[in-house]
Design a protein around this motif. Sequence first.
Motif, mmCIF file in Angstrom:
data_model
loop_
_atom_site.group_PDB
_atom_site.id
_atom_site.type_symbol
_atom_site.label_atom_id
_atom_site.label_comp_id
_atom_site.label_asym_id
_atom_site.label_seq_id
_atom_site.Cartn_x
_atom_site.Cartn_y
_atom_site.Cartn_z
ATOM 1 N N VAL A 199 49.155 21.694 30.084
ATOM 2 C CA VAL A 199 49.920 22.371 31.139
ATOM 3 C C VAL A 199 48.909 22.968 32.099
ATOM 4 O O VAL A 199 48.180 23.887 31.735
ATOM 5 C CB VAL A 199 50.842 23.468 30.570
ATOM 6 C CG1 VAL A 199 51.498 24.250 31.703
ATOM 7 C CG2 VAL A 199 51.925 22.859 29.679
ATOM 8 N N ASP A 200 48.830 22.400 33.299
ATOM 9 C CA ASP A 200 47.838 22.896 34.245
ATOM 10 C C ASP A 200 48.397 24.067 35.049
ATOM 11 O O ASP A 200 49.605 24.257 35.156
ATOM 12 C CB ASP A 200 47.382 21.782 35.187
ATOM 13 C CG ASP A 200 48.418 21.462 36.254
ATOM 14 O OD1 ASP A 200 49.575 21.173 35.879
ATOM 15 O OD2 ASP A 200 48.087 21.518 37.442
ATOM 16 N N ILE A 201 47.506 24.865 35.583
ATOM 17 C CA ILE A 201 47.872 25.961 36.479
ATOM 18 C C ILE A 201 47.235 25.657 37.827
ATOM 19 O O ILE A 201 46.022 25.423 37.906
ATOM 20 C CB ILE A 201 47.348 27.314 35.962
ATOM 21 C CG1 ILE A 201 47.896 27.594 34.566
ATOM 22 C CG2 ILE A 201 47.724 28.442 36.912
ATOM 23 C CD1 ILE A 201 47.252 28.789 33.907
ATOM 24 N N SER A 202 48.024 25.650 38.873
ATOM 25 C CA SER A 202 47.469 25.402 40.206
ATOM 26 C C SER A 202 48.196 26.263 41.229
ATOM 27 O O SER A 202 49.290 26.777 40.975
ATOM 28 C CB SER A 202 47.579 23.916 40.580
ATOM 29 O OG SER A 202 48.933 23.497 40.586
ATOM 30 N N PHE A 203 47.566 26.437 42.367
ATOM 31 C CA PHE A 203 48.113 27.269 43.438
ATOM 32 C C PHE A 203 48.125 26.460 44.730
ATOM 33 O O PHE A 203 47.107 25.870 45.104
ATOM 34 C CB PHE A 203 47.273 28.537 43.621
ATOM 35 C CG PHE A 203 47.266 29.417 42.394
ATOM 36 C CD1 PHE A 203 48.176 30.455 42.262
ATOM 37 C CD2 PHE A 203 46.361 29.194 41.370
ATOM 38 C CE1 PHE A 203 48.189 31.246 41.122
ATOM 39 C CE2 PHE A 203 46.358 29.981 40.228
ATOM 40 C CZ PHE A 203 47.283 31.015 40.108
ATOM 41 N N GLY A 204 49.282 26.429 45.387
ATOM 42 C CA GLY A 204 49.403 25.616 46.590
ATOM 43 C C GLY A 204 50.131 26.330 47.716
ATOM 44 O O GLY A 204 50.686 27.418 47.541
ATOM 45 N N VAL A 205 50.127 25.683 48.874
ATOM 46 C CA VAL A 205 50.757 26.218 50.089
ATOM 47 C C VAL A 205 51.873 25.273 50.526
ATOM 48 O O VAL A 205 51.671 24.051 50.599
ATOM 49 C CB VAL A 205 49.734 26.361 51.233
ATOM 50 C CG1 VAL A 205 50.394 26.911 52.493
ATOM 51 C CG2 VAL A 205 48.580 27.259 50.805
ATOM 52 N N TYR A 206 53.030 25.855 50.809
ATOM 53 C CA TYR A 206 54.191 25.098 51.278
ATOM 54 C C TYR A 206 54.744 25.728 52.546
ATOM 55 O O TYR A 206 54.573 26.929 52.782
ATOM 56 C CB TYR A 206 55.311 25.102 50.219
ATOM 57 C CG TYR A 206 54.979 24.396 48.942
ATOM 58 C CD1 TYR A 206 55.378 23.086 48.711
ATOM 59 C CD2 TYR A 206 54.259 25.048 47.937
ATOM 60 C CE1 TYR A 206 55.074 22.437 47.517
ATOM 61 C CE2 TYR A 206 53.953 24.407 46.744
ATOM 62 C CZ TYR A 206 54.362 23.101 46.542
ATOM 63 O OH TYR A 206 54.050 22.463 45.368
ATOM 64 N N GLY A 207 55.426 24.910 53.339
ATOM 65 C CA GLY A 207 56.179 25.400 54.467
ATOM 66 C C GLY A 207 57.637 25.055 54.284
ATOM 67 O O GLY A 207 58.008 24.382 53.318
ATOM 68 N N PRO A 208 58.506 25.519 55.196
ATOM 69 C CA PRO A 208 59.911 25.121 55.124
ATOM 70 C C PRO A 208 60.042 23.613 55.327
ATOM 71 O O PRO A 208 59.131 22.957 55.836
ATOM 72 C CB PRO A 208 60.552 25.890 56.285
ATOM 73 C CG PRO A 208 59.568 26.950 56.661
ATOM 74 C CD PRO A 208 58.220 26.397 56.338
ATOM 75 N N ARG A 209 61.188 23.063 54.975
ATOM 76 C CA ARG A 209 61.420 21.638 55.183
ATOM 77 C C ARG A 209 61.506 21.355 56.690
ATOM 78 O O ARG A 209 61.674 22.259 57.503
ATOM 79 C CB ARG A 209 62.693 21.186 54.494
ATOM 80 C CG ARG A 209 63.973 21.765 55.064
ATOM 81 C CD ARG A 209 65.182 21.187 54.359
ATOM 82 N NE ARG A 209 66.419 21.785 54.822
ATOM 83 C CZ ARG A 209 67.617 21.447 54.363
ATOM 84 N NH1 ARG A 209 67.728 20.519 53.440
ATOM 85 N NH2 ARG A 209 68.694 22.040 54.822
ATOM 86 N N ASN A 210 61.376 20.112 57.017
ATOM 87 C CA ASN A 210 61.480 19.643 58.406
ATOM 88 C C ASN A 210 60.355 20.148 59.308
ATOM 89 O O ASN A 210 60.491 20.171 60.531
ATOM 90 C CB ASN A 210 62.836 20.015 59.032
ATOM 91 C CG ASN A 210 64.001 19.367 58.316
ATOM 92 O OD1 ASN A 210 63.871 18.251 57.802
ATOM 93 N ND2 ASN A 210 65.130 20.052 58.266
ATOM 94 N N MET A 211 59.226 20.528 58.720
ATOM 95 C CA MET A 211 58.065 20.848 59.543
ATOM 96 C C MET A 211 57.566 19.585 60.229
ATOM 97 O O MET A 211 57.614 18.488 59.641
ATOM 98 C CB MET A 211 56.929 21.441 58.695
ATOM 99 C CG MET A 211 57.066 22.923 58.399
ATOM 100 S SD MET A 211 55.589 23.574 57.542
ATOM 101 C CE MET A 211 54.398 23.548 58.872
ATOM 102 N N ASP A 212 57.075 19.720 61.422
ATOM 103 C CA ASP A 212 56.451 18.598 62.125
ATOM 104 C C ASP A 212 55.273 18.118 61.282
ATOM 105 O O ASP A 212 54.377 18.911 60.954
ATOM 106 C CB ASP A 212 55.972 19.077 63.493
ATOM 107 C CG ASP A 212 55.304 17.977 64.308
ATOM 108 O OD1 ASP A 212 54.987 16.919 63.745
ATOM 109 O OD2 ASP A 212 55.098 18.204 65.515
#
Length: 274
Positions: A199-212
């Motif tokens: 079970v890996d642990i990672s950290f990421g960045v997301y934006g709202p859907r429908n981003m250009d």
Amino acid sequence: MAPQLQARWKNPVIVVNRAGASGNLGNDSVARAEADGHTLLVTPNTFTMVPHVLPAGGQHADVVKDYTPIALLSSASMLMLANPRLGAKTAGDVARIAKTQPDLGYATSGNGSPMHIVGELFNKIARVQLRHVPYKGTTPAINDVLGSHVMLTFLGMPVAKPLIDAGRLVPLAVADKARSSFLPSLPTMQEQGFAGVEVDISFGVYGPRNMDPALADDINKTLREILAKPEVAAQFRNLYQSVENQPRSAFAEKTRADYKRYGKLVKELGITAD
């Protein structure tokens, strides 16, 4: 990352810590935001686990459909650890002890947490039945392991390493695909005969859907340029994390793969929020 981004963008970058509902309050606020790049989500990959554990209706936004994956920042290994009084040195020792001590338990931060998932994976693959002892958070779980009330736990490297260095917990195995550079002599679960306990642990960045897509690619490029700076990588290493640096498409694929894998595991292992 915030000061680095602020210097690049010439605009304030404000970190808002929004806890609650297993992270859903913060997650949902980003899903509902304008897709202009001004509101982003930084989250561990528990983001892909929680929806499968919560009861129906508990997850307001869809991990795959309602967010735009932007960049993977860092990763850290999960470890199996024991109170020194248990006398275990390896995961195999735990499997043997468990067969003579049916009440042997492992402490976690709660039902459906990564600690819970990896613990039940170990139970399945090692063919033992360690008793799950859930707490309301990582800190009380650790405190009871340190106090010898529960003898085992699973922790991410950032939390585990200082306790290992202080001699308060004994590292038994890395629950990841490869050994960690922070504990290079510690074998993985696979090396000890428990393939699949990962079970890996990672950290990421997301934006709202429908981003250009062009905007999301631009933010990905900026983040990767920052992550490539030696002083930034050093800051992550001080937190016992390894910097990740990959195209946006690879992070999107990881998000989909994690969501699918953990959904399957939660179902197979019978993990629920109760």
